[in-house]
Design an enzyme around this catalytic site. Structure first.
Site, PDB file in Angstrom:
ATOM      1  N   CYS A   1      -2.296  -3.017   7.153  1.00  0.00           N
ATOM      2  CA  CYS A   1      -1.731  -2.802   8.490  1.00  0.00           C
ATOM      3  C   CYS A   1      -1.971  -1.348   8.937  1.00  0.00           C
ATOM      4  O   CYS A   1      -2.310  -0.472   8.138  1.00  0.00           O
ATOM      5  CB  CYS A   1      -0.242  -3.132   8.513  1.00  0.00           C
ATOM      6  SG  CYS A   1       0.837  -1.829   7.876  1.00  0.00           S
TER       7      CYS A   1
ATOM      8  N   GLU B   1       0.835  -1.205   0.000  1.00  0.00           N
ATOM      9  CA  GLU B   1       0.000   0.000   0.000  1.00  0.00           C
ATOM     10  C   GLU B   1       0.865   1.249   0.000  1.00  0.00           C
ATOM     11  O   GLU B   1       0.543   2.250  -0.649  1.00  0.00           O
ATOM     12  CB  GLU B   1      -0.899   0.019   1.245  1.00  0.00           C
ATOM     13  CG  GLU B   1      -1.904  -1.127   1.308  1.00  0.00           C
ATOM     14  CD  GLU B   1      -1.351  -2.386   1.972  1.00  0.00           C
ATOM     15  OE1 GLU B   1      -0.127  -2.623   1.917  1.00  0.00           O
ATOM     16  OE2 GLU B   1      -2.159  -3.136   2.528  1.00  0.00           O
TER      17      GLU B   1
HETATM   18  N1  THU Z   1       2.243  -6.491   4.018  1.00  0.00           N
HETATM   19  C1  THU Z   1       1.778  -5.605   3.089  1.00  0.00           C
HETATM   20  O1  THU Z   1       2.393  -5.415   2.043  1.00  0.00           O
HETATM   21  N2  THU Z   1       0.618  -4.963   3.364  1.00  0.00           N
HETATM   22  C2  THU Z   1      -0.114  -5.119   4.481  1.00  0.00           C
HETATM   23  O2  THU Z   1      -1.080  -4.425   4.697  1.00  0.00           O
HETATM   24  C3  THU Z   1       0.271  -6.151   5.459  1.00  0.00           C
HETATM   25  C4  THU Z   1       1.616  -6.736   5.275  1.00  0.00           C
HETATM   26  C5  THU Z   1       3.491  -7.192   3.723  1.00  0.00           C
HETATM   27  C6  THU Z   1       4.656  -6.816   4.583  1.00  0.00           C
HETATM   28  C7  THU Z   1       5.494  -8.078   4.538  1.00  0.00           C
HETATM   29  O3  THU Z   1       6.296  -8.033   3.370  1.00  0.00           O
HETATM   30  C8  THU Z   1       4.481  -9.191   4.367  1.00  0.00           C
HETATM   31  O4  THU Z   1       3.287  -8.570   3.919  1.00  0.00           O
HETATM   32  C9  THU Z   1       4.204  -9.950   5.645  1.00  0.00           C
HETATM   33  O5  THU Z   1       3.923  -9.104   6.687  1.00  0.00           O
END
Ligand code: THU
Length: 165
Positions: A108, A77
């Protein structure tokens, strides 16, 4: 034919209504799904794709980029959001996010706050591999966000350099 685990480009269904997504959100969800292939996620093996539509109609994509020093990881994001900002698009209309989770994963907290910097309100589409989508909004996921207006109001209303006099 069991297509439940295949990535298809046919109908994406809004889980709440059972209806297909409207065309603009469908297209954005497809772009997020394609962007998922760009993820660099060798540590988590959790690829995430994002596609962001700015108010002026442009689409920017992002994917998560991990690092051997884990904490340096940047989410999908935020990479999409930064692509938009660097192109001069500072107003988010909608963002679609694609993970391999079903039901779909939600962004997140850091990413919610990052989006809140550039959107009073935005549509958010959370896509799962089966073509099921949850449609929600930024204000639902981040109520009472801390916004730029808090700081701008402070600096404009006061000429005391934060002394609060
Ligand atoms: N991740 C995202 O790209 N977006 C989110 O909203 C949650 C987590 C990624 C970060 C990391 O590379 C992987 O997902 C596991 O946490």
């Amino acid at each position: 034919v069991n297509r439940s685990s295949s990535v298809s480009s046919d109908v994406i269904v809004d889980m709440a209504t059972g209806e297909p997504l409207p065309p603009l959100l469908h297209d954005l969800a497809e772009r997020a799904r394609q962007a998922q292939a760009l993820a660099y996620a060798p540590y988590s093996r959790f690829p995430v794709g994002a596609a962001l539509r700015s108010r002026d109609g442009r689409v920017f994509v992002g994917a998560n980029v991990e690092n051997a020093s884990y904490g340096l990881t940047v989410c999908a994001e935020r990479t999409a959001m930064y692509q938009a900002v660097l192109a001069g698009a500072r107003q988010v209309a909608a963002i679609a996010i694609c993970t391999n989770l079903s039901p779909p994963a939600a962004p997140c907290g850091m990413c919610r706050q990052t989006l809140a910097e550039f959107a009073e309100e935005a549509q958010i589409v959370l896509l799962s591999p089966s073509g099921q989508a949850q449609v929600t909004t930024l204000s639902t996921l981040l109520p009472q966000a801390f916004r730029p207006s808090a700081l701008i109001a402070t600096t404009e209303a006061k000429d005391d350099h934060g002394r609060g006099e």
